[in-house]
Scaffold this active site. Structure first.
Site, mmCIF file in Angstrom:
data_model
loop_
_atom_site.group_PDB
_atom_site.id
_atom_site.type_symbol
_atom_site.label_atom_id
_atom_site.label_comp_id
_atom_site.label_asym_id
_atom_site.label_seq_id
_atom_site.Cartn_x
_atom_site.Cartn_y
_atom_site.Cartn_z
ATOM 1 N N ARG A 86 53.186 8.237 3.393
ATOM 2 C CA ARG A 86 51.830 8.076 3.484
ATOM 3 C C ARG A 86 52.041 9.263 3.910
ATOM 4 O O ARG A 86 52.345 10.082 5.005
ATOM 5 C CB ARG A 86 51.300 6.476 4.707
ATOM 6 C CG ARG A 86 51.812 5.849 3.319
ATOM 7 C CD ARG A 86 51.390 4.921 2.133
ATOM 8 N NE ARG A 86 49.626 5.311 2.266
ATOM 9 C CZ ARG A 86 49.339 5.029 1.034
ATOM 10 N NH1 ARG A 86 49.226 5.391 0.418
ATOM 11 N NH2 ARG A 86 47.545 4.835 1.077
ATOM 12 N N CYS A 87 49.972 9.997 3.597
ATOM 13 C CA CYS A 87 49.821 10.581 4.662
ATOM 14 C C CYS A 87 49.813 11.091 6.047
ATOM 15 O O CYS A 87 49.343 9.876 6.791
ATOM 16 C CB CYS A 87 48.038 11.086 4.253
ATOM 17 S SG CYS A 87 47.224 12.730 5.186
ATOM 18 N N PRO A 88 49.809 12.086 6.720
ATOM 19 C CA PRO A 88 50.484 13.188 6.547
ATOM 20 C C PRO A 88 51.480 13.190 6.232
ATOM 21 O O PRO A 88 52.639 14.772 6.313
ATOM 22 C CB PRO A 88 49.865 14.166 7.396
ATOM 23 C CG PRO A 88 50.381 13.273 8.581
ATOM 24 C CD PRO A 88 50.092 11.625 7.955
ATOM 25 N N ASP A 135 51.556 8.658 -2.370
ATOM 26 C CA ASP A 135 50.606 9.025 -1.519
ATOM 27 C C ASP A 135 49.484 9.386 -2.529
ATOM 28 O O ASP A 135 49.540 10.983 -2.666
ATOM 29 C CB ASP A 135 51.048 8.779 -0.318
ATOM 30 C CG ASP A 135 49.812 9.285 -0.050
ATOM 31 O OD1 ASP A 135 48.271 8.728 -0.206
ATOM 32 O OD2 ASP A 135 49.390 9.425 1.113
#
Length: 83
Positions: free
Chosen positions: A16-18, A43
């Site tokens: 997931r981000c980042p 993502d």
């Protein structure tokens, strides 16, 4: 690397981000200017984050496609320092 060899792949599926951008930045540190790296990411934010990272670092987006929920984002590294 030959002209018809695929770009090296950064597998960020499931991250997931980042994290996809962090993985790309890590791979870019050891890659030569002008080389291409492809990020695989699940993502949906990566489709925006990777181009933004490339633009801020002086790199160029080569392609951005989605296949069965996996984004394939290819970046050509420029001469800018990679951070």
């Amino acid at each position: 690397m030959t002209d018809d060899a695929p770009p090296p792949v950064v597998d960020a599926r499931g991250l997931r981000c980042p994290a996809p951008v962090i993985a790309l930045a890590k791979a870019a540190r050891t890659a030569a200017p002008g080389s291409e790296l492809t990020v695989l990411a699940t993502d949906p934010a990566a489709r925006h984050d990777v181009p933004a990272w490339a633009r801020m670092r002086g790199h160029a987006m080569v392609s951005s496609t989605e296949d069965d929920g996996v984004w394939h984002l290819t970046v050509r590294l420029g001469d800018a320092p990679v951070a």
